[in-house]
Design a protein around this motif. Structure first.
Motif, mmCIF file in Angstrom:
data_model
loop_
_atom_site.group_PDB
_atom_site.id
_atom_site.type_symbol
_atom_site.label_atom_id
_atom_site.label_comp_id
_atom_site.label_asym_id
_atom_site.label_seq_id
_atom_site.Cartn_x
_atom_site.Cartn_y
_atom_site.Cartn_z
ATOM 1 N N PHE A 126 -59.399 -18.757 19.264
ATOM 2 C CA PHE A 126 -59.984 -18.952 17.834
ATOM 3 C C PHE A 126 -60.287 -17.640 16.667
ATOM 4 C CE2 PHE A 126 -61.422 -22.638 20.867
ATOM 5 C CZ PHE A 126 -60.666 -23.349 19.904
ATOM 6 N N GLU A 127 -60.288 -16.927 16.962
ATOM 7 C CA GLU A 127 -60.670 -15.833 16.086
ATOM 8 C C GLU A 127 -59.028 -15.530 15.647
ATOM 9 O OE1 GLU A 127 -61.394 -10.777 15.735
ATOM 10 O OE2 GLU A 127 -60.586 -11.980 17.863
ATOM 11 N N VAL A 128 -57.696 -15.142 16.275
ATOM 12 C CA VAL A 128 -56.474 -14.850 15.831
ATOM 13 C C VAL A 128 -56.653 -16.208 15.119
ATOM 14 C CG1 VAL A 128 -54.225 -15.272 16.325
ATOM 15 C CG2 VAL A 128 -56.558 -13.633 17.642
ATOM 16 N N LEU A 129 -56.535 -17.876 15.205
ATOM 17 C CA LEU A 129 -56.050 -18.449 14.282
ATOM 18 C C LEU A 129 -56.815 -18.573 13.026
ATOM 19 C CD1 LEU A 129 -56.545 -21.334 17.079
ATOM 20 C CD2 LEU A 129 -54.299 -21.136 15.566
ATOM 21 N N GLY A 130 -58.297 -18.171 13.252
ATOM 22 C CA GLY A 130 -58.675 -18.490 11.994
ATOM 23 C C GLY A 130 -58.715 -17.319 10.755
ATOM 24 N N THR A 131 -58.151 -16.688 11.752
ATOM 25 C CA THR A 131 -57.996 -14.986 10.571
ATOM 26 C C THR A 131 -56.733 -15.226 10.044
ATOM 27 O OG1 THR A 131 -58.904 -13.032 12.555
ATOM 28 C CG2 THR A 131 -57.305 -12.804 10.577
ATOM 29 N N SER A 132 -55.567 -15.448 10.786
ATOM 30 C CA SER A 132 -54.317 -16.413 10.848
ATOM 31 C C SER A 132 -54.256 -16.920 9.623
ATOM 32 C CB SER A 132 -53.402 -16.587 11.555
ATOM 33 O OG SER A 132 -53.264 -15.929 13.006
ATOM 34 N N PHE A 133 -55.507 -18.021 8.850
ATOM 35 C CA PHE A 133 -55.444 -18.830 8.311
ATOM 36 C C PHE A 133 -55.263 -18.028 6.660
ATOM 37 C CE2 PHE A 133 -55.794 -22.379 10.867
ATOM 38 C CZ PHE A 133 -54.035 -23.400 10.595
ATOM 39 N N LEU A 134 -56.518 -16.840 6.738
ATOM 40 C CA LEU A 134 -56.594 -16.019 5.505
ATOM 41 C C LEU A 134 -54.895 -15.845 4.733
ATOM 42 C CD1 LEU A 134 -58.958 -13.901 6.614
ATOM 43 C CD2 LEU A 134 -59.173 -15.862 5.402
ATOM 44 N N LYS A 135 -53.503 -16.170 5.046
ATOM 45 C CA LYS A 135 -52.622 -15.916 4.744
ATOM 46 C C LYS A 135 -51.753 -17.129 3.611
ATOM 47 C CE LYS A 135 -50.096 -12.514 5.589
ATOM 48 N NZ LYS A 135 -49.667 -11.458 4.446
ATOM 49 N N MET A 136 -53.209 -17.810 3.974
ATOM 50 C CA MET A 136 -52.266 -19.632 3.314
ATOM 51 C C MET A 136 -52.397 -19.657 1.561
ATOM 52 S SD MET A 136 -54.520 -22.862 5.543
ATOM 53 C CE MET A 136 -53.436 -23.579 4.442
ATOM 54 N N GLU A 137 -51.249 -20.665 0.953
ATOM 55 C CA GLU A 137 -51.277 -20.166 0.049
ATOM 56 C C GLU A 137 -52.710 -20.657 -0.781
ATOM 57 O OE1 GLU A 137 -48.003 -20.859 -1.690
ATOM 58 O OE2 GLU A 137 -46.265 -20.067 -0.626
ATOM 59 N N ASN A 138 -53.214 -22.241 -0.088
ATOM 60 C CA ASN A 138 -54.479 -22.777 -1.148
ATOM 61 C C ASN A 138 -55.002 -22.020 -0.177
ATOM 62 O OD1 ASN A 138 -56.243 -24.571 -0.578
ATOM 63 N ND2 ASN A 138 -55.548 -26.145 -0.421
ATOM 64 N N ILE A 139 -56.044 -21.027 -0.859
ATOM 65 C CA ILE A 139 -56.879 -20.435 -0.594
ATOM 66 C C ILE A 139 -58.355 -21.253 -0.400
ATOM 67 C CG2 ILE A 139 -58.903 -18.567 -1.548
ATOM 68 C CD1 ILE A 139 -56.554 -17.955 -3.670
ATOM 69 N N VAL A 140 -58.600 -22.096 -1.108
ATOM 70 C CA VAL A 140 -60.036 -23.084 -0.315
ATOM 71 C C VAL A 140 -59.657 -23.766 1.240
ATOM 72 C CG1 VAL A 140 -61.488 -24.335 -0.877
ATOM 73 C CG2 VAL A 140 -60.524 -23.586 -2.579
ATOM 74 N N LEU A 141 -58.746 -24.150 1.339
ATOM 75 C CA LEU A 141 -58.084 -25.063 2.420
ATOM 76 C C LEU A 141 -58.114 -23.126 4.118
ATOM 77 C CD1 LEU A 141 -57.720 -27.902 3.709
ATOM 78 C CD2 LEU A 141 -54.692 -27.313 3.123
ATOM 79 N N GLY A 142 -57.608 -22.114 3.355
ATOM 80 C CA GLY A 142 -57.456 -21.372 4.276
ATOM 81 C C GLY A 142 -58.937 -20.844 4.930
ATOM 82 N N TYR A 143 -60.034 -20.675 3.338
ATOM 83 C CA TYR A 143 -61.089 -20.131 4.282
ATOM 84 C C TYR A 143 -61.921 -21.075 4.326
ATOM 85 C CZ TYR A 143 -60.841 -16.797 0.497
ATOM 86 O OH TYR A 143 -60.972 -14.661 0.370
ATOM 87 N N PHE A 144 -62.078 -22.649 4.411
ATOM 88 C CA PHE A 144 -62.417 -23.958 5.306
ATOM 89 C C PHE A 144 -61.488 -23.607 6.681
ATOM 90 C CE2 PHE A 144 -61.822 -27.209 7.579
ATOM 91 C CZ PHE A 144 -62.930 -28.271 6.937
ATOM 92 N N PHE A 145 -60.476 -23.355 6.547
ATOM 93 C CA PHE A 145 -60.148 -22.897 8.165
ATOM 94 C C PHE A 145 -60.951 -22.280 9.287
ATOM 95 C CE2 PHE A 145 -56.638 -26.264 7.548
ATOM 96 C CZ PHE A 145 -56.980 -27.300 7.471
ATOM 97 N N MET A 146 -60.389 -20.631 8.540
ATOM 98 C CA MET A 146 -61.301 -19.763 8.910
ATOM 99 C C MET A 146 -62.316 -19.908 9.241
ATOM 100 S SD MET A 146 -62.709 -16.343 7.762
ATOM 101 C CE MET A 146 -62.994 -16.635 6.412
ATOM 102 N N ALA A 147 -63.120 -20.533 8.562
ATOM 103 C CA ALA A 147 -64.709 -20.541 8.657
ATOM 104 C C ALA A 147 -64.332 -21.210 10.192
ATOM 105 C CB ALA A 147 -65.644 -21.085 7.588
#
Length: 113
Positions: free
Chosen positions: A21-42
């Motif tokens: 889950f940590e790896v998944l969350g950190t990987s989402f920080l590379k999303m182009e949609n920053i808001v969605l990326g932060y949401f999934f990361m959290a």
């Protein structure tokens, strides 16, 4: 004896879940949609800490954290190399090898209760 081994196995399973889950969350920080990326990361980092808290009920907190952090870093490096096409330097690879050796030594030296 069997129950103790079962509980320890369950704790290690929780630790592996925390790492994934940590790896998944950190990987989402590379999303182009920053808001969605932060949401999934959290969300994924929240799950990671939840599973880490379950793991440290039976695994020493220092051991669990060291394994969680090291394997998380290694998997993030692999994700960045394979998915994001980032380059690993020889120095980074040597650092990973040294870190793995360190975790192995830490686990070998763990005092069992």
């Amino acid at each position: 004896m069997f129950m103790e081994k079962r509980e320890l196995f369950k704790a290690w399973f929780f630790l592996i879940c925390a790492i994934v889950f940590e790896v998944l969350g950190t990987s989402f920080l590379k999303m182009e949609n920053i808001v969605l990326g932060y949401f999934f990361m959290a969300v994924f980092i929240g799950f990671s800490y939840f599973f880490l808290s379950k793991a440290i009920k039976k695994i020493q907190v220092g051991i669990a954290y060291a394994v969680w952090e090291l394997l998380g870093v290694i998997l993030i490096l692999l994700v960045s190399f394979i998915i994001f096409k980032e380059i690993l330097t020889l120095t980074q690879i040597l650092g990973i090898v040294c870190a793995i050796a360190g975790i192995i030594l830490i686990n070998i030296g763990e005092v069992r209760e």
